[in-house]
Design a protein around this motif. Structure first.
Motif, PDB file in Angstrom:
ATOM      1  N   GLY A  77      22.552  89.202  58.369  1.00 61.83           N
ATOM      2  CA  GLY A  77      22.749  88.853  56.971  1.00 61.83           C
ATOM      3  C   GLY A  77      24.170  89.061  56.479  1.00 61.83           C
ATOM      4  N   GLU A  78      24.969  89.832  57.232  1.00 63.15           N
ATOM      5  CA  GLU A  78      26.326  90.153  56.795  1.00 63.15           C
ATOM      6  C   GLU A  78      27.413  89.375  57.531  1.00 63.15           C
ATOM      7  N   LEU A  79      27.141  88.959  58.750  1.00 64.07           N
ATOM      8  CA  LEU A  79      28.149  88.289  59.574  1.00 64.07           C
ATOM      9  C   LEU A  79      27.678  86.901  59.976  1.00 64.07           C
ATOM     10  N   ASP A  80      28.629  85.980  60.105  1.00 63.08           N
ATOM     11  CA  ASP A  80      28.301  84.620  60.527  1.00 63.08           C
ATOM     12  C   ASP A  80      28.480  84.416  62.022  1.00 63.08           C
ATOM     13  N   ASP A  81      29.287  85.266  62.647  1.00 65.51           N
ATOM     14  CA  ASP A  81      29.629  85.099  64.055  1.00 65.51           C
ATOM     15  C   ASP A  81      28.567  85.769  64.924  1.00 65.51           C
ATOM     16  N   ASP A  82      27.607  84.976  65.421  1.00 62.27           N
ATOM     17  CA  ASP A  82      26.522  85.554  66.217  1.00 62.27           C
ATOM     18  C   ASP A  82      27.036  86.199  67.495  1.00 62.27           C
ATOM     19  N   GLY A  83      28.101  85.632  68.064  1.00 59.63           N
ATOM     20  CA  GLY A  83      28.670  86.225  69.273  1.00 59.63           C
ATOM     21  C   GLY A  83      29.193  87.613  69.017  1.00 59.63           C
ATOM     22  N   LYS A  84      29.874  87.799  67.885  1.00 63.68           N
ATOM     23  CA  LYS A  84      30.405  89.124  67.536  1.00 63.68           C
ATOM     24  C   LYS A  84      29.268  90.094  67.248  1.00 63.68           C
ATOM     25  N   ILE A  85      28.251  89.644  66.516  1.00 64.67           N
ATOM     26  CA  ILE A  85      27.106  90.502  66.227  1.00 64.67           C
ATOM     27  C   ILE A  85      26.443  90.942  67.530  1.00 64.67           C
ATOM     28  N   ALA A  86      26.275  90.001  68.454  1.00 60.44           N
ATOM     29  CA  ALA A  86      25.617  90.310  69.720  1.00 60.44           C
ATOM     30  C   ALA A  86      26.412  91.336  70.513  1.00 60.44           C
ATOM     31  N   GLU A  87      27.740  91.205  70.518  1.00 58.37           N
ATOM     32  CA  GLU A  87      28.589  92.152  71.232  1.00 58.37           C
ATOM     33  C   GLU A  87      28.468  93.545  70.629  1.00 58.37           C
TER      34      GLU A  87
END
Length: 391
Positions: free
Chosen positions: A210-220
């Motif tokens: 809900g806070e970040l758009d970059d799924d790759g960054k969230i996943a990392e």
């Protein structure tokens, strides 16, 4: 320099810190040493020096010229530099703000009742076994995994998978294998995040989505949280059990008064040093400290496990004493701006374990000598593969 001491220094007892670290600290203070991969670094083992350098903004996890960075090991996690020098400070502050609500002390206190119930459930299961049993498999491993899964929103039934990936991530010797495992775990987390976007829940992954758009960054980030959220606490439970069993007078105090569990946990955190790898930092500018000059680009390895045994700060530092004065808090969670965001979670779990374990199983003891306990060799977190006990 060709005759530099080589770290890590060997140790014969997993509960002790090799005397060679103290001797080097007494002789040189901050010392030049050689890492297992052959690079030269500054080794910091003094408590006050570690605190000063933890708060020095001229040191970072990133390197001003990454391709020239000295390495501590071949670990993909803590072997070399991470992040971009130009944006490291801003990125770190942004991520701490993002994670702070999820790991606040208040939220962790609310979690304490649930964690206590999980401990009692695991102890019920253990008590129903015919001894000997593996405490690592029955309690030390499943408890932190259950807790971090519930907190993040990761399916517990996937524990064998991500535990295996975590073990490969923690490889000290094969950087390529560690990098591949890290990418694999990030891909796994990305799949979970995609589901959270469709079906959000009360968990950290949903908060991040809900806070970040970059799924790759969230996943990392989530992969790092999943790894750190169970590996380190598993080891501290195992080492805490061994430290208490090795100090029967202190264990008697805890048995007679489980209210001493928070104090016992702080001493466990101070003394437990499953790994002697240390935390790498890189100088972004020249730094003068204790008559030494750390040049821009040089590596500094802060070894908190050794600094926590500094005799200048802790009288009789190799003796386990519940209730030591807290005037100089240990550095198990770091210090300053990079103080571990999961510290409150770890304390909740450890206090839940050590306020109950020896109450429920007062006769708990090792089923084999400490020297025969199998260790996780070649992993950055090290620790024990099994902990056979009887009661």
């Amino acid at each position: 320099m060709t005759n530099l001491p080589a770290i890590p220094f060997p140790r014969s007892d997993p509960l002790d810190v090799p005397a060679a670290y103290r001797e080097l600290r007494e002789k040189e203070g901050i010392a030049r040493v050689r890492t297992p991969v052959g690079d030269e670094v500054w080794l910091v083992t003094g408590y006050e020096q570690a605190r000063r350098l933890f708060t020095d903004s001229r040191l970072g996890r990133s390197h001003p010229e990454p391709e020239r960075a000295p390495r501590v090991s071949n670990s993909a996690l803590l072997g070399g530099p991470q992040g971009e020098a130009a944006t490291e400070k801003a990125d770190h502050e942004r991520l701490r703000r993002l994670f702070a609500p999820s790991f606040s002390a208040r939220r962790m206190r609310r979690l304490a009742g649930e964690v206590g119930a999980l401990v009692e459930e695991r102890l019920d299961h253990l008590a129903g076994r015919t001894p000997p049993a593996d405490l690592h498999a029955e309690l030390s491993f499943p408890l932190p995994v259950l807790v971090i899964c519930r907190l993040l929103g990761v399916p517990y039934e996937d524990r064998e998978y991500f535990s295996g990936v975590s073990a490969r991530m923690a490889d000290l010797r094969d950087e390529a294998a560690g990098v591949a495992a890290r990418a694999e775990l990030s891909a796994y987390m990305a799949g979970l995040i995609a589901r959270k976007r469709q079906e959000p829940a009360e968990d950290v992954l949903s908060d991040l989505a809900g806070e970040l758009d970059d799924d790759g960054k969230i996943a990392e980030l989530a992969a790092g949280l999943l790894f750190a959220g169970h590996e380190t606490t598993v080891n501290r439970i195992d080492h805490g059990v061994l430290l208490l069993l090795a100090n029967p007078g202190q264990l008697d105090l805890l048995r007679s008064d489980p209210g001493l569990a928070p104090a016992a946990v702080e001493e466990i955190l101070r003394m437990a040093a499953p790994s002697l790898h240390g935390l790498p930092r890189y100088a972004h500018e020249d730094i003068e400290i204790d008559g030494r000059t750390i040049r821009r680009g040089e590596a500094v390895v802060i070894n908190t496990g050794v600094a926590n045994r500094d005799e200048q700060v802790y009288p009789d530092p190799d003796t386990f004493v519940i209730g030591r004065p807290a005037t100089d808090p240990h550095l198990a969670f770091g210090y300053g701006p990079r103080f571990c965001i999961g510290a409150s979670l770890a304390r909740v779990e450890l206090e839940a374990v050590f306020s109950r374990l020896f109450q429920r199983l007062p006769g708990l003891r090792l089923a084999v000598p400490v020297a025969e306990l199998p260790r996780n060799e070649g992993r950055i977190t090290q620790g024990f593969a099994r902990l056979p006990v009887t009661w």
